[in-house]
Scaffold this motif. Structure first.
Motif, PDB file in Angstrom:
ATOM      1  N   ILE A 185       0.862  -1.182   0.000  1.00 25.25           N
ATOM      2  CA  ILE A 185       0.000   0.000   0.000  1.00 25.25           C
ATOM      3  C   ILE A 185       0.896   1.228   0.000  1.00 25.25           C
ATOM      4  O   ILE A 185       1.789   1.346   0.831  1.00 25.25           O
ATOM      5  CB  ILE A 185      -0.933   0.041   1.226  1.00 25.25           C
ATOM      6  CG1 ILE A 185      -1.883  -1.160   1.225  1.00 25.25           C
ATOM      7  CG2 ILE A 185      -1.735   1.341   1.242  1.00 25.25           C
ATOM      8  CD1 ILE A 185      -2.807  -1.213   2.442  1.00 25.25           C
ATOM      9  N   ARG A 186       0.645   2.133  -0.925  1.00 25.80           N
ATOM     10  CA  ARG A 186       1.452   3.352  -1.023  1.00 25.80           C
ATOM     11  C   ARG A 186       0.530   4.548  -1.269  1.00 25.80           C
ATOM     12  O   ARG A 186      -0.553   4.394  -1.835  1.00 25.80           O
ATOM     13  CB  ARG A 186       2.473   3.238  -2.165  1.00 25.80           C
ATOM     14  CG  ARG A 186       1.831   2.993  -3.518  1.00 25.80           C
ATOM     15  CD  ARG A 186       2.838   2.968  -4.655  1.00 25.80           C
ATOM     16  NE  ARG A 186       2.206   2.617  -5.919  1.00 25.80           N
ATOM     17  CZ  ARG A 186       1.523   3.457  -6.674  1.00 25.80           C
ATOM     18  NH1 ARG A 186       1.374   4.722  -6.288  1.00 25.80           N
ATOM     19  NH2 ARG A 186       0.984   3.069  -7.814  1.00 25.80           N
ATOM     20  N   PRO A 187       0.956   5.733  -0.872  1.00 27.44           N
ATOM     21  CA  PRO A 187       0.164   6.930  -1.187  1.00 27.44           C
ATOM     22  C   PRO A 187       0.159   7.171  -2.689  1.00 27.44           C
ATOM     23  O   PRO A 187       1.155   6.930  -3.374  1.00 27.44           O
ATOM     24  CB  PRO A 187       0.921   8.054  -0.455  1.00 27.44           C
ATOM     25  CG  PRO A 187       1.794   7.367   0.532  1.00 27.44           C
ATOM     26  CD  PRO A 187       2.150   6.046  -0.056  1.00 27.44           C
ATOM     27  N   LYS A 188      -0.963   7.646  -3.202  1.00 21.79           N
ATOM     28  CA  LYS A 188      -1.032   8.015  -4.603  1.00 21.79           C
ATOM     29  C   LYS A 188      -0.582   9.466  -4.732  1.00 21.79           C
ATOM     30  O   LYS A 188      -1.082  10.336  -4.027  1.00 21.79           O
ATOM     31  CB  LYS A 188      -2.449   7.851  -5.145  1.00 21.79           C
ATOM     32  CG  LYS A 188      -2.538   8.058  -6.652  1.00 21.79           C
ATOM     33  CD  LYS A 188      -3.909   7.707  -7.194  1.00 21.79           C
ATOM     34  CE  LYS A 188      -3.931   7.855  -8.711  1.00 21.79           C
ATOM     35  NZ  LYS A 188      -5.258   7.521  -9.282  1.00 21.79           N
ATOM     36  N   SER A 189       0.337   9.705  -5.631  1.00 25.68           N
ATOM     37  CA  SER A 189       0.946  11.031  -5.741  1.00 25.68           C
ATOM     38  C   SER A 189      -0.083  12.115  -5.991  1.00 25.68           C
ATOM     39  O   SER A 189      -0.980  11.959  -6.823  1.00 25.68           O
ATOM     40  CB  SER A 189       1.978  11.035  -6.873  1.00 25.68           C
ATOM     41  OG  SER A 189       1.377  10.691  -8.103  1.00 25.68           O
ATOM     42  N   ASN A 190       0.043  13.205  -5.211  1.00 27.62           N
ATOM     43  CA  ASN A 190      -0.777  14.410  -5.376  1.00 27.62           C
ATOM     44  C   ASN A 190      -2.269  14.180  -5.132  1.00 27.62           C
ATOM     45  O   ASN A 190      -3.099  14.993  -5.518  1.00 27.62           O
ATOM     46  CB  ASN A 190      -0.581  15.010  -6.767  1.00 27.62           C
ATOM     47  CG  ASN A 190       0.871  15.367  -7.037  1.00 27.62           C
ATOM     48  OD1 ASN A 190       1.559  15.865  -6.154  1.00 27.62           O
ATOM     49  ND2 ASN A 190       1.319  15.114  -8.254  1.00 27.62           N
ATOM     50  N   GLU A 191      -2.625  13.071  -4.493  1.00 30.31           N
ATOM     51  CA  GLU A 191      -4.040  12.808  -4.223  1.00 30.31           C
ATOM     52  C   GLU A 191      -4.196  12.302  -2.797  1.00 30.31           C
ATOM     53  O   GLU A 191      -3.285  11.699  -2.227  1.00 30.31           O
ATOM     54  CB  GLU A 191      -4.615  11.799  -5.221  1.00 30.31           C
ATOM     55  CG  GLU A 191      -4.623  12.299  -6.657  1.00 30.31           C
ATOM     56  CD  GLU A 191      -5.376  11.364  -7.593  1.00 30.31           C
ATOM     57  OE1 GLU A 191      -6.348  10.737  -7.131  1.00 30.31           O
ATOM     58  OE2 GLU A 191      -4.988  11.271  -8.763  1.00 30.31           O
ATOM     59  N   GLN A 192      -5.381  12.534  -2.227  1.00 27.66           N
ATOM     60  CA  GLN A 192      -5.653  12.126  -0.863  1.00 27.66           C
ATOM     61  C   GLN A 192      -6.195  10.702  -0.816  1.00 27.66           C
ATOM     62  O   GLN A 192      -7.279  10.444  -0.288  1.00 27.66           O
ATOM     63  CB  GLN A 192      -6.650  13.096  -0.218  1.00 27.66           C
ATOM     64  CG  GLN A 192      -6.149  14.519  -0.123  1.00 27.66           C
ATOM     65  CD  GLN A 192      -4.908  14.641   0.748  1.00 27.66           C
ATOM     66  OE1 GLN A 192      -4.845  14.070   1.817  1.00 27.66           O
ATOM     67  NE2 GLN A 192      -3.928  15.398   0.268  1.00 27.66           N
ATOM     68  N   CYS A 193      -5.447   9.778  -1.385  1.00 26.12           N
ATOM     69  CA  CYS A 193      -5.863   8.378  -1.373  1.00 26.12           C
ATOM     70  C   CYS A 193      -4.634   7.491  -1.503  1.00 26.12           C
ATOM     71  O   CYS A 193      -3.508   7.974  -1.656  1.00 26.12           O
ATOM     72  CB  CYS A 193      -6.869   8.091  -2.479  1.00 26.12           C
ATOM     73  SG  CYS A 193      -6.253   8.427  -4.139  1.00 26.12           S
ATOM     74  N   TYR A 194      -4.849   6.194  -1.460  1.00 27.28           N
ATOM     75  CA  TYR A 194      -3.756   5.234  -1.482  1.00 27.28           C
ATOM     76  C   TYR A 194      -4.006   4.170  -2.544  1.00 27.28           C
ATOM     77  O   TYR A 194      -5.135   3.991  -3.019  1.00 27.28           O
ATOM     78  CB  TYR A 194      -3.616   4.565  -0.109  1.00 27.28           C
ATOM     79  CG  TYR A 194      -3.137   5.511   0.974  1.00 27.28           C
ATOM     80  CD1 TYR A 194      -1.814   5.505   1.402  1.00 27.28           C
ATOM     81  CD2 TYR A 194      -4.019   6.421   1.564  1.00 27.28           C
ATOM     82  CE1 TYR A 194      -1.373   6.371   2.388  1.00 27.28           C
ATOM     83  CE2 TYR A 194      -3.585   7.289   2.548  1.00 27.28           C
ATOM     84  CZ  TYR A 194      -2.263   7.258   2.953  1.00 27.28           C
ATOM     85  OH  TYR A 194      -1.826   8.125   3.931  1.00 27.28           O
ATOM     86  N   VAL A 195      -2.942   3.448  -2.875  1.00 34.59           N
ATOM     87  CA  VAL A 195      -3.023   2.381  -3.868  1.00 34.59           C
ATOM     88  C   VAL A 195      -2.495   1.095  -3.253  1.00 34.59           C
ATOM     89  O   VAL A 195      -1.413   1.067  -2.667  1.00 34.59           O
ATOM     90  CB  VAL A 195      -2.198   2.719  -5.132  1.00 34.59           C
ATOM     91  CG1 VAL A 195      -2.240   1.554  -6.124  1.00 34.59           C
ATOM     92  CG2 VAL A 195      -2.719   3.990  -5.787  1.00 34.59           C
ATOM     93  N   LEU A 196      -3.279   0.035  -3.359  1.00 41.69           N
ATOM     94  CA  LEU A 196      -2.843  -1.311  -3.000  1.00 41.69           C
ATOM     95  C   LEU A 196      -2.627  -2.066  -4.291  1.00 41.69           C
ATOM     96  O   LEU A 196      -3.481  -2.023  -5.183  1.00 41.69           O
ATOM     97  CB  LEU A 196      -3.905  -1.998  -2.138  1.00 41.69           C
ATOM     98  CG  LEU A 196      -3.681  -3.456  -1.721  1.00 41.69           C
ATOM     99  CD1 LEU A 196      -4.416  -3.739  -0.415  1.00 41.69           C
ATOM    100  CD2 LEU A 196      -4.148  -4.456  -2.779  1.00 41.69           C
ATOM    101  N   GLU A 197      -1.511  -2.789  -4.413  1.00 44.48           N
ATOM    102  CA  GLU A 197      -1.258  -3.473  -5.670  1.00 44.48           C
ATOM    103  C   GLU A 197      -0.411  -4.720  -5.475  1.00 44.48           C
ATOM    104  O   GLU A 197       0.319  -4.852  -4.492  1.00 44.48           O
ATOM    105  CB  GLU A 197      -0.582  -2.531  -6.667  1.00 44.48           C
ATOM    106  CG  GLU A 197       0.728  -1.956  -6.198  1.00 44.48           C
ATOM    107  CD  GLU A 197       1.248  -0.864  -7.119  1.00 44.48           C
ATOM    108  OE1 GLU A 197       0.498  -0.412  -8.009  1.00 44.48           O
ATOM    109  OE2 GLU A 197       2.411  -0.452  -6.937  1.00 44.48           O
ATOM    110  N   PHE A 198      -0.527  -5.628  -6.439  1.00 44.17           N
ATOM    111  CA  PHE A 198       0.335  -6.807  -6.502  1.00 44.17           C
ATOM    112  C   PHE A 198       0.414  -7.249  -7.956  1.00 44.17           C
ATOM    113  O   PHE A 198      -0.533  -7.080  -8.726  1.00 44.17           O
ATOM    114  CB  PHE A 198      -0.172  -7.937  -5.601  1.00 44.17           C
ATOM    115  CG  PHE A 198      -1.614  -8.311  -5.782  1.00 44.17           C
ATOM    116  CD1 PHE A 198      -1.986  -9.346  -6.627  1.00 44.17           C
ATOM    117  CD2 PHE A 198      -2.611  -7.631  -5.097  1.00 44.17           C
ATOM    118  CE1 PHE A 198      -3.322  -9.707  -6.775  1.00 44.17           C
ATOM    119  CE2 PHE A 198      -3.953  -7.982  -5.244  1.00 44.17           C
ATOM    120  CZ  PHE A 198      -4.306  -9.024  -6.081  1.00 44.17           C
ATOM    121  N   SER A 199       1.565  -7.799  -8.335  1.00 48.47           N
ATOM    122  CA  SER A 199       1.771  -8.095  -9.747  1.00 48.47           C
ATOM    123  C   SER A 199       2.463  -9.429  -9.995  1.00 48.47           C
ATOM    124  O   SER A 199       2.964  -9.676 -11.083  1.00 48.47           O
ATOM    125  CB  SER A 199       2.575  -6.967 -10.402  1.00 48.47           C
ATOM    126  OG  SER A 199       3.763  -6.722  -9.680  1.00 48.47           O
TER     127      SER A 199
END
Length: 272
Positions: free
Chosen positions: A204-218
């Motif tokens: 989970i990381r902060p999304k740049s320039n936005e007040q939200c986060y991103v969870l990801e897996f690849s």
């Protein structure tokens, strides 16, 4: 009267008498045009029949809660769900669960970022019991029965999730990724579910320039495990577009003999 003007006033929570004071038109005439433009549901004073979840005891309720949690707009228990017309079947499905009429807006105005959409507004009197708050920043991941949690995750994924894949330019191999973009507390709940139920590790990381986060897996194994979990068959597919993306990926993998690989492949494009 101008439709855009009325929309702006209603979105600010103004009553017909408030609008009367700034435009000089009688409030009864204003009310007439609100109904003429079919804007009455935009008013905070609009009354609808109440709905109450009471408890999440069906897969339909679990999916609906997940979608609302991630993408619903909640104001004084009035819950609004709006999607592009292309995804209208989601709103039509939810309308059958909680009741209410779906409104179809075909307006297209790119300069004002107005695009055709399907909307549903319903007063859910106990919605914050499950979401934790009106605003997204105040919401948290809810507790639901273990046998229904998969459908909650599916609802969150259809609202705020994404499966992306393609062919890398530097190698003749595929890249693939599952991501969720939402608020931290919601994503932390998704993260705990993925590790506990599917043994999928995520970031989970902060999304740049936005007040939200991103969870990801690849990792390919994790991507396929997740998709097979929420799409074990074709009996409960609400947002067909994302399901077809998964099926297309499986077909591409099978054609290239990569369906059993488990190493990591990251997107060639820069991360946001």
């Amino acid at each position: 009267m101008d439709k855009n003007f009325l929309e702006e006033c209603l979105d600010k929570g103004m009553s017909t008498r408030d609008i009367e004071k700034i435009c000089g038109k009688d409030h009864r005439l204003i009310s007439y045009w609100i109904h003429k433009y079919n804007l009455q549901e935009r008013s905070k004073f609009y009354k609808t029949d109440n709905y109450k979840f009471e408890k999440i005891d069906t897969k339909e309720k679990a999916y609906t809660l997940g979608f609302i949690l991630a993408d619903g707009s909640i104001n004084n228990n009035n819950t609004e769900i709006a999607v592009s017309l292309y995804d209208k079947k989601v709103v039509e499905f939810i309308s059958k669960v909680i009741g209410g009429n779906v409104r179809y807006d075909h307006t297209l105005n790119k300069s004002q970022r107005r695009f055709p959409r399907a909307r549903l507004i319903k007063r859910i009197v106990d919605i914050t019991k499950f979401t934790g708050g009106y605003l997204k920043k105040d919401r948290h991941y809810p507790r639901v029965r273990s046998d229904l949690e998969r459908y909650l995750i599916q609802g969150v994924f259809d609202a705020d999730g994404c499966l992306t894949w393609g062919r890398r330019k530097d190698k003749n191999r595929l890249w693939y990724k599952v991501s969720f973009t939402s608020q931290l507390k919601i994503l932390e709940g998704v993260q705990k579910y993925l590790i506990k139920q599917l043994n999928i590790s995520t970031v989970i990381r902060p999304k740049s320039n936005e007040q939200c986060y991103v969870l990801e897996f690849s990792n390919l194994k994790d991507v396929l495990t997740f998709c097979e979990h929420i799409y074990p068959d074709n009996k409960f597919i609400i947002l067909n577009r994302k399901y077809l993306t998964y099926k297309a990926l499986r077909l591409e993998l099978e054609e290239n003999g990569e369906s059993n690989r488990s190493d990591c492949e990251y997107r060639a494009e820069p991360t946001e």
